[in-house]
Design a protein around this motif. Structure first.
Motif, PDB file in Angstrom:
ATOM      1  N   TYR A  32      54.372  61.848  52.312  1.00  0.00           N
ATOM      2  CA  TYR A  32      52.800  62.057  52.086  1.00  0.00           C
ATOM      3  C   TYR A  32      52.711  61.712  50.514  1.00  0.00           C
ATOM      4  O   TYR A  32      51.796  60.964  50.221  1.00  0.00           O
ATOM      5  N   LYS A  34      54.592  60.328  48.398  1.00  0.00           N
ATOM      6  CA  LYS A  34      54.878  59.300  47.616  1.00  0.00           C
ATOM      7  C   LYS A  34      53.830  57.999  48.181  1.00  0.00           C
ATOM      8  O   LYS A  34      53.459  57.204  47.394  1.00  0.00           O
ATOM      9  N   ASN A  35      53.395  58.304  49.226  1.00  0.00           N
ATOM     10  CA  ASN A  35      52.351  57.137  49.764  1.00  0.00           C
ATOM     11  C   ASN A  35      51.104  57.468  49.165  1.00  0.00           C
ATOM     12  O   ASN A  35      50.312  56.476  48.656  1.00  0.00           O
ATOM     13  N   LEU A  36      50.668  58.696  48.678  1.00  0.00           N
ATOM     14  CA  LEU A  36      49.562  58.874  48.047  1.00  0.00           C
ATOM     15  C   LEU A  36      49.440  58.309  46.609  1.00  0.00           C
ATOM     16  O   LEU A  36      48.712  57.814  46.005  1.00  0.00           O
ATOM     17  N   SER A  38      51.299  55.900  45.687  1.00  0.00           N
ATOM     18  CA  SER A  38      51.148  54.452  45.825  1.00  0.00           C
ATOM     19  C   SER A  38      49.617  53.860  45.870  1.00  0.00           C
ATOM     20  O   SER A  38      49.334  52.804  45.820  1.00  0.00           O
ATOM     21  N   LYS A  39      48.858  54.844  45.938  1.00  0.00           N
ATOM     22  CA  LYS A  39      47.392  54.569  46.240  1.00  0.00           C
ATOM     23  C   LYS A  39      46.284  54.961  44.890  1.00  0.00           C
ATOM     24  O   LYS A  39      45.394  54.537  44.939  1.00  0.00           O
ATOM     25  N   GLN A  40      46.972  56.013  44.172  1.00  0.00           N
ATOM     26  CA  GLN A  40      46.104  56.584  43.180  1.00  0.00           C
ATOM     27  C   GLN A  40      47.083  56.736  41.956  1.00  0.00           C
ATOM     28  O   GLN A  40      48.459  57.210  42.102  1.00  0.00           O
ATOM     29  N   GLU A  41      46.412  57.036  40.824  1.00  0.00           N
ATOM     30  CA  GLU A  41      47.068  56.987  39.722  1.00  0.00           C
ATOM     31  C   GLU A  41      47.839  58.414  39.614  1.00  0.00           C
ATOM     32  O   GLU A  41      48.896  58.417  39.083  1.00  0.00           O
ATOM     33  N   ASP A 134      44.313  67.395  45.917  1.00  0.00           N
ATOM     34  CA  ASP A 134      44.454  66.488  46.859  1.00  0.00           C
ATOM     35  C   ASP A 134      45.648  67.190  48.057  1.00  0.00           C
ATOM     36  O   ASP A 134      44.925  66.866  49.147  1.00  0.00           O
ATOM     37  N   THR A 203      42.819  67.238  50.813  1.00  0.00           N
ATOM     38  CA  THR A 203      42.759  66.315  51.639  1.00  0.00           C
ATOM     39  C   THR A 203      44.101  66.444  52.883  1.00  0.00           C
ATOM     40  O   THR A 203      43.469  66.236  53.744  1.00  0.00           O
TER      41      THR A 203
END
Length: 259
Positions: A32, A34-36, A38-41, A134, A203
């Motif tokens: 989770y 690593k995926n996050l 990839s979407k935010q700084e 987060d 989240t």
């Protein structure tokens, strides 16, 4: 044999051993995370400090491929008045287990040594504003608390983000049961804690709860009324939370399922 189910909105995963529980929770958290990333700084994480988190933190810290330099670390509670270098201090616990083991972008400590605890609460509320949460990595106490929100001080509608609390006897005895203190008289009576609404702003919540001493709390969290009598029961209302248990902590719940 592992068991997976859902109770209201809460995902529940039960493992045969504590080691399996910790490693699987860490694996899912890393995916989770690593995926996050990839979407935010940057990502902001609140950590719990307790022996229940040992296997999880150990596995997470050695997971390859996590960009820790883009992660801000916070923690959820701290004793008031402990010596700065006391190993029982939650900041010190996390420093030993993970904060000093990986290169975080920032580590933000609750200051239990501040002679003005109200000032310490306000200072950490500013930290929470600067780093909106987060992810929360948490446990559940023997009395059902999350962070140091014991039943008698828990408030699902708390207007504060951080507050001063007095600790109930069951909570303080847990610190002796966990081996953190030798005698109950050594356990501080007051602490700083993030409130329940502050934790639920995350989240995603990963709740890691092993050991037979947590059997009542796990069962009450999953089968009891959603109320402050068992603060962790509020997790059943969160849209993206998972409870990880071992067969010992889930023993009473498994009996309930098999009735």
């Amino acid at each position: 044999m592992n068991t997976e189910l859902k109770k209201d909105k809460l995902n529940v995963k039960i493992y045969d051993t504590r080691k399996q529980m910790g490693e699987n929770a860490a694996e899912e958290a890393a995916i989770y995370l690593k995926n996050l990333l990839s979407k935010q700084e940057q990502v902001n994480i609140i950590f719990a400090a307790a022996p229940s988190q040992n296997e999880f933190l150990e596995s997470l810290a050695i997971t390859p491929g996590i960009e820790w330099k883009r992660i801000n670390a916070l923690h959820m509670d701290e004793y008031i008045g402990l010596d700065k270098n006391a190993p029982q201090g939650f900041g010190n616990f996390l420093k030993d287990r993970i904060f000093d083991k990986v290169p975080f972008k920032s580590v933000n400590y609750l200051d239990g040594q501040d002679p003005d605890p109200v000032r310490a609460c306000k200072a950490y509320e500013k930290v929470l504003s600067e780093f909106p949460v987060d992810i929360v990595f948490m446990g559940i106490g023997e009395n059902g608390h999350i962070a140091f929100n014991d039943p008698h001080v828990a408030d699902f509608n708390d207007t504060k983000g951080v507050k001063i609390v007095d600790l109930d006897d069951k909570c303080r005895h847990q610190q002796v049961n966990d081996g953190c203190f030798k005698y109950i008289d050594e356990v501080p009576t007051h602490a700083l804690t993030l409130t329940i609404p502050a934790l639920l702003k995350a989240t995603r919540i990963f709740c890691i709860v092993p050991a037979q001493t947590k059997a009542w709390a796990v069962n009450e969290t999953l089968t009891g009324k959603i109320s402050e009598h068992c603060p962790a029961s509020i997790l059943r209302t969160h849209p993206h939370a998972t409870l990880y248990a071992d067969k010992d902590s889930a023993a009473l719940f498994l009996q309930f399922l098999n009735r």
